[in-house]
Scaffold this active site. Structure first.
Site, PDB file in Angstrom:
ATOM      1  N   GLU A 149       0.813  -1.213   0.000  1.00  0.00           N
ATOM      2  CA  GLU A 149       0.000   0.000   0.000  1.00  0.00           C
ATOM      3  C   GLU A 149       0.855   1.276   0.000  1.00  0.00           C
ATOM      4  OE1 GLU A 149      -3.203  -0.190  -0.170  1.00  0.00           O
ATOM      5  OE2 GLU A 149      -3.976   1.761   0.432  1.00  0.00           O
ATOM      6  N   ASP A 150       1.890   1.309   0.821  1.00  0.00           N
ATOM      7  CA  ASP A 150       2.609   2.572   1.041  1.00  0.00           C
ATOM      8  C   ASP A 150       3.903   2.716   0.269  1.00  0.00           C
ATOM      9  OD1 ASP A 150       0.618   3.137   2.734  1.00  0.00           O
ATOM     10  OD2 ASP A 150       1.774   2.982   4.593  1.00  0.00           O
TER      11      ASP A 150
END
Ligand code: MN
Length: 736
Positions: A102-103
């Site tokens: 996600e990051d």
């Protein structure tokens, strides 16, 4: 407090005084975690967890949390929470890596290569939940959202990692902006605390609830906890008094057991005040204890002992040992009246206590008593889940059981979004048509296409949890009988059947009436001239319910129009005479006009594919209406009796619809000749439905074409164009 009985505190940042009184956060380290893991994991597995940590540390390099801590402190703390629950090394690795996809944009494949498919799947699952959470924050249907969250996680460990992630975020919510804090806290109370509860993870559930409550209502939380503090002082004496009496009683009877005082949680006190309209003192004037013993038998003995000490209140006894709660919770509950106060008592074994606190997580790691080796025991988890299934028979509320366990742990349901963000619950395998009918019957009936996640998709494509589905409708659209072959919901099936049946009835009446009128004409009669009495006599003779049913039967092909017409015009004496088809005055009857758009009950034969302009006849196909054949079709009956059953037809004059026709083209092979054929068809305004090369050798080829035309003249134009191609040696219409 019971929620704090497990060592969750270990991986919270600790603050230490350094020189000059400055407060510096001392980060927990991966080595501290490794030390804790050594109590139940082998070195190889601990090293894998370490490797995941270093990988994540590098991936998140330079990223900071709102608190100013390095980002890696978060995944490390999440892994720490799971280590307290003694989860397996893969869950811990997934915890380390849970924000990497996600990051940091590292793809799932890269993780699979480094850490194996299982870990990559877990990380991917957690990321998907995070995305959903983000996308549907306006979602109000918490109940369905909980179920969807569970359904989306194929592996229950995804949920455990997600819960630990949420728990750590809640513990460190402070530095977040106000709006974000409110959203996260609300979502925690609506979604994640109830999920923890469903999975029997009481400790995490109560901590999430208390943290959520204090973030949402800081002033109320402060007031209640102050009031609790104050009461604790004034109650201390009486609590000790009761505890002493209970202890004495157990010793007197030689029963082993430790007695814990229980305190209410802020959130549950608040909810009782709010929803049960109770005053703070009403709630708090209850003294609650838990007695933990060794065996199930001793639970019942202790029950006997405490009932002999104080009088039990009627209606307050619950035996959750014999009848466990849906989430696997087991305990005996009773309320006693003594020392002028109510005393609530829970009695359970150590194992029940462990399960009550950790639920499904309690079953993950299983320590083999004999060998002292701790292993991940999937089969033990499976057994637990299976045990829950078996409890259904014993559970007092089986509906509740099915709601909470079957749906949650065996995701045979899917949850999809409407374009407005509403969640629809459907059985797995459900298609956009099921979805359309679930929204509204009218939408189902008028469906023509759909979009799944904004892309056009087939109405028959099975849906998956988390997708957004949009149904495209058209006024006047009607359900397609083919839908019946793929819909899975009862609602869709019965709605489609209902429409088809009504439509079939209307169409069979219309066709039946046309056929009957034509036959009556052959006898020189009109339907309007036939008396009701005569109609009734024919109805009775044929043993049908009504004249309408008889007309419908004619349309369906179950009854011959000629015979009914003959009975209607000839009076009673003919009714019993044998049918004489040879005298059927067919030629005098005139032809029935068709246009090809009559509906379900008039179909074109696939063998001869007639088109407007071809001489055609109708064959009644019992139960299914009329099939239109070319009158030279080889499938038509040869004998007189069979020919007499045919209906003479003529085409309507103003047909604009297109009909498909099959052509066979023989040609000399040369470069681009197929394209030339296609082009010729297009130039003559024909639409090609299918084109295929059937047979060829070095010099000659045969091409099969299915073309849409609006009649014989149009077909002739198409064929002329194709024939004009130099390489084409022959073209002909194919009739099977
Ligand atoms: Mn996270």
């Amino acid at each position: 407090m019971e929620a704090r009985m497990h060592a969750f505190g270990l991986f919270c940042p600790r603050y230490t005084e350094k020189d000059g009184g400055a407060v510096v956060a001392a980060e927990a380290t991966v080595e501290e975690l490794a030390r804790e893991l050594s109590s139940y994991l082998d070195t190889n597995r601990i090293n894998q967890v370490r490797r995941a940590y270093y990988y994540a540390e590098q991936a998140h390099e330079g990223q900071m949390r709102k608190s100013g801590d390095r980002y890696i402190t978060h995944p490390l703390a999440v892994a720490g929470i799971l280590a307290d629950l003694r989860l397996d090394h893969q869950s811990l690795m997934a915890a380390m890596l849970h924000d990497v996809i996600e990051d940091t944009g590292i793809p799932k494949d890269a993780l699979a290569e480094q850490f194996g498919d299982d870990v990559a799947e877990l990380v991917d699952g957690v990321s998907k939940l995070t995305q959903i959470e983000f996308r549907s924050r306006a979602e109000a249907q918490a109940e369905n959202f909980q179920k969807m969250t569970l359904a989306m996680a194929k592996d229950i460990r995804v949920i455990l990692v997600k819960l630990a992630d949420r728990l750590h975020n809640m513990r460190t919510l402070g530095p977040m902006p106000y709006e974000k804090r409110l959203r996260i806290a609300t979502e925690t109370l609506d979604i994640y605390a109830p999920i923890a509860n469903r999975l029997g993870m009481h400790s995490i559930c109560t901590e999430l609830e208390d943290l959520g409550f204090s973030s949402l209502y800081p002033m109320r939380a402060k007031y209640i906890s102050k009031a609790v503090e104050k009461l604790r002082g004034s109650h201390r004496e009486i609590i000790e008094d009761i505890r002493g009496k209970l202890q004495e009683k157990l010793e007197e009877r030689g029963l082993p057991g430790r007695i814990l005082g229980r305190e209410k949680h802020l959130n549950s006190i608040y909810n009782k005040m709010k929803f049960k309209q109770k005053s703070f003192h009403e709630i708090m004037d209850v003294y609650a204890f838990r007695i933990i013993t060794d065996t199930e038998d001793n639970c019942y003995r202790i029950l006997g002992a405490v009932h002999s000490l104080y009088k039990p209140l009627p209606g307050r006894f619950k035996d959750y040992i014999a009848m466990p709660k849906a989430n696997g919770y087991q305990s005996i509950h009773t309320t006693l009246f003594g020392m002028h106060v109510n005393i609530e008592i829970q009695i359970r074994t150590e194992e029940m206590e462990h399960i009550a606190n950790n639920g499904i997580a309690a079953h993950w790691m299983y320590k083999n008593e004999a060998s002292g080796v701790t292993t991940i025991n999937q089969s033990r988890v499976d057994r637990w889940v299976k045990g829950l299934m078996e409890m259904r028979e014993r559970a007092d509320d089986s509906m509740e059981f099915i709601e909470h366990v079957k749906v949650d742990l065996f995701p045979d349901e899917i949850y999809v979004f409407t374009p407005k963000g509403r969640i629809m619950e459907l059985p797995s395998g459900a298609t956009p048509v099921d979805f359309a009918y679930a929204i509204h019957t009218d939408i189902g009936n008028a469906s023509v296409a759909c979009r799944i996640n904004r892309n056009l998709a087939s109405l028959s494509q099975p849906l998956q949890s988390g997708q957004t589905v949009e149904i495209i409708t058209a006024p006047g659209a009607r359900p397609n009988p083919a839908w019946l072959s793929f819909v899975v919901t009862g609602k869709a099936r019965s709605s489609i059947r209902h429409v088809l049946k009504t439509r079939k009835r209307a169409e069979s009446m219309e066709l039946g009436r046309t056929l009957l009128k034509r036959s009556l004409k052959g006898f020189g009669a009109k339907l309007s001239d036939i008396s009701d009495a005569q109609k009734q006599a024919v109805v009775n003779h044929n043993q049908v319910n009504s004249f309408d049913d008889m007309i419908s039967d004619i349309g369906l092909g179950n009854r011959m129009a000629y015979l009914v017409a003959r009975q209607l015009v000839s009076g009673n004496e003919v009714l019993d005479a044998p049918a004489n088809l040879e005298n059927a005055p067919d030629s005098k009857q005139g032809a029935v006009t068709i246009r090809g758009t009559e509906g379900l009950l008039v179909r074109f034969a696939n063998c001869c594919k007639p088109i407007p302009g071809d001489p055609v006849v109708g064959v009644m196909d019992s139960g299914n209406g009329m099939v239109i054949h070319s009158d030279t079709c080889s499938r038509l009956p040869e004998d007189d009796e069979g020919r007499a059953r045919l209906t003479h037809l003529k085409w309507a004059k103003d047909i604009t619809d297109e009909f498909s026709v099959e052509l066979r083209v023989e040609l000399e092979r040369q470069r681009g000749v197929i394209a030339e054929v296609a082009n010729a068809v297009a130039m003559a305004d024909g639409n090609i439905e299918r084109i295929s090369v059937e047979d060829q050798n070095a010099r000659f080829g045969i091409v099969s074409l299915v073309v849409h035309v609006n009649g014989r003249k149009h077909l002739a134009r198409v064929m002329r164009r194709v024939r004009n191609i130099r390489a084409v040696t022959h073209i002909g219409r194919v009739r099977h």
